[in-house]
Design a protein around this motif. Sequence first.
Motif, PDB file in Angstrom:
ATOM      1  N   VAL A 276      -0.882  11.728  -6.731  1.00 55.35           N
ATOM      2  CA  VAL A 276       0.544  11.422  -6.941  1.00 55.35           C
ATOM      3  C   VAL A 276       1.347  11.815  -5.704  1.00 55.35           C
ATOM      4  O   VAL A 276       2.171  11.042  -5.205  1.00 55.35           O
ATOM      5  N   ILE A 277       1.094  13.002  -5.200  1.00 59.78           N
ATOM      6  CA  ILE A 277       1.825  13.485  -4.023  1.00 59.78           C
ATOM      7  C   ILE A 277       1.563  12.591  -2.818  1.00 59.78           C
ATOM      8  O   ILE A 277       2.492  12.163  -2.124  1.00 59.78           O
ATOM      9  N   GLY A 278       0.296  12.298  -2.546  1.00 55.51           N
ATOM     10  CA  GLY A 278      -0.057  11.457  -1.404  1.00 55.51           C
ATOM     11  C   GLY A 278       0.489  10.045  -1.523  1.00 55.51           C
ATOM     12  O   GLY A 278       0.993   9.470  -0.555  1.00 55.51           O
ATOM     13  N   SER A 279       0.407   9.468  -2.719  1.00 57.07           N
ATOM     14  CA  SER A 279       0.903   8.107  -2.929  1.00 57.07           C
ATOM     15  C   SER A 279       2.414   8.033  -2.764  1.00 57.07           C
ATOM     16  O   SER A 279       2.940   7.063  -2.201  1.00 57.07           O
TER      17      SER A 279
ATOM     18  N   VAL B 171      -7.095  16.437  -8.449  1.00 56.73           N
ATOM     19  CA  VAL B 171      -7.188  15.151  -7.736  1.00 56.73           C
ATOM     20  C   VAL B 171      -6.027  14.248  -8.155  1.00 56.73           C
ATOM     21  O   VAL B 171      -5.375  13.619  -7.311  1.00 56.73           O
ATOM     22  N   ALA B 172      -5.737  14.193  -9.443  1.00 51.45           N
ATOM     23  CA  ALA B 172      -4.626  13.364  -9.935  1.00 51.45           C
ATOM     24  C   ALA B 172      -3.291  13.853  -9.378  1.00 51.45           C
ATOM     25  O   ALA B 172      -2.473  13.045  -8.916  1.00 51.45           O
TER      26      ALA B 172
ATOM     27  N   ALA C 298       4.201   9.993  -0.855  1.00 48.65           N
ATOM     28  CA  ALA C 298       4.461  10.125   0.582  1.00 48.65           C
ATOM     29  C   ALA C 298       4.236   8.785   1.288  1.00 48.65           C
ATOM     30  O   ALA C 298       5.045   8.374   2.135  1.00 48.65           O
ATOM     31  N   ARG C 299       3.152   8.103   0.930  1.00 49.44           N
ATOM     32  CA  ARG C 299       2.878   6.783   1.526  1.00 49.44           C
ATOM     33  C   ARG C 299       3.979   5.792   1.169  1.00 49.44           C
ATOM     34  O   ARG C 299       4.459   5.037   2.014  1.00 49.44           O
ATOM     35  N   TYR C 300       4.395   5.790  -0.090  1.00 49.34           N
ATOM     36  CA  TYR C 300       5.470   4.905  -0.535  1.00 49.34           C
ATOM     37  C   TYR C 300       6.748   5.182   0.251  1.00 49.34           C
ATOM     38  O   TYR C 300       7.437   4.257   0.676  1.00 49.34           O
ATOM     39  N   GLY C 301       7.047   6.459   0.455  1.00 55.78           N
ATOM     40  CA  GLY C 301       8.239   6.822   1.219  1.00 55.78           C
ATOM     41  C   GLY C 301       8.199   6.288   2.632  1.00 55.78           C
ATOM     42  O   GLY C 301       9.205   5.769   3.141  1.00 55.78           O
ATOM     43  N   LEU C 302       7.046   6.379   3.283  1.00 53.17           N
ATOM     44  CA  LEU C 302       6.923   5.832   4.643  1.00 53.17           C
ATOM     45  C   LEU C 302       7.058   4.314   4.649  1.00 53.17           C
ATOM     46  O   LEU C 302       7.691   3.742   5.539  1.00 53.17           O
TER      47      LEU C 302
ATOM     48  N   GLY D  77      -6.418  11.026  -0.053  1.00 52.07           N
ATOM     49  CA  GLY D  77      -6.912   9.792  -0.659  1.00 52.07           C
ATOM     50  C   GLY D  77      -5.780   8.923  -1.175  1.00 52.07           C
ATOM     51  O   GLY D  77      -5.819   7.694  -1.077  1.00 52.07           O
ATOM     52  N   GLY D  78      -4.748   9.552  -1.726  1.00 49.20           N
ATOM     53  CA  GLY D  78      -3.578   8.806  -2.184  1.00 49.20           C
ATOM     54  C   GLY D  78      -2.691   8.358  -1.035  1.00 49.20           C
ATOM     55  O   GLY D  78      -2.002   7.350  -1.116  1.00 49.20           O
ATOM     56  N   PHE D  79      -2.697   9.129   0.041  1.00 46.97           N
ATOM     57  CA  PHE D  79      -1.848   8.818   1.191  1.00 46.97           C
ATOM     58  C   PHE D  79      -2.391   7.632   1.984  1.00 46.97           C
ATOM     59  O   PHE D  79      -1.659   6.707   2.314  1.00 46.97           O
ATOM     60  N   THR D  80      -3.688   7.655   2.295  1.00 46.69           N
ATOM     61  CA  THR D  80      -4.275   6.543   3.038  1.00 46.69           C
ATOM     62  C   THR D  80      -4.454   5.356   2.113  1.00 46.69           C
ATOM     63  O   THR D  80      -4.527   5.502   0.900  1.00 46.69           O
ATOM     64  N   THR D  81      -4.522   4.165   2.683  1.00 43.72           N
ATOM     65  CA  THR D  81      -4.556   2.978   1.832  1.00 43.72           C
ATOM     66  C   THR D  81      -5.374   1.859   2.451  1.00 43.72           C
ATOM     67  O   THR D  81      -4.913   1.174   3.354  1.00 43.72           O
ATOM     68  N   PHE D  82      -6.581   1.707   1.955  1.00 40.63           N
ATOM     69  CA  PHE D  82      -7.397   0.579   2.403  1.00 40.63           C
ATOM     70  C   PHE D  82      -6.905  -0.723   1.777  1.00 40.63           C
ATOM     71  O   PHE D  82      -6.942  -1.771   2.407  1.00 40.63           O
TER      72      PHE D  82
END
Length: 126
Positions: free
Chosen positions: A18-21, A13-14, A23-27, A78-83
């Motif tokens: 990291v990977i998802g977060s 999960v960790a 990717a979100r930061y990059g976008l 979960g890391g990629f999406t951001t509420f």
Amino acid sequence: MADDGLPRVVGVVALGGVIGSLARYGLAEAFPHSVGEFPWATFGTNVLGCFAIGVLLARITPRSHPLLRPFLGTGILGGFTTFSTFAVDTEQLLHVHLLVAFAYYFGTVVAALLAAFIGEWTGHRR
């Protein structure tokens, strides 16, 4: 009694988070917005993430590797999406442009739910 698999689940999960977060930061960096502008990167991230969650949940089976769902679903998606960013963007828009704030808020909710539904439908098609 402790679950012997818990450290492995937490680890995947960790790692996925990291990977998802990242990717979100990059976008968010690729498609920045100013306060008062429609936050397209966050909108797109959440809609795309919900679509992917729908596909994932439709495709994961009891025979899938037990760490696949925590890694891909909870971790990466979960890391990629951001509420939290969605909430902050909405709050900032409320102070600058009320109509854009409402369009963003309700548009995100409707588009994300629709994307999850379409993702699940797509995932069940073979």
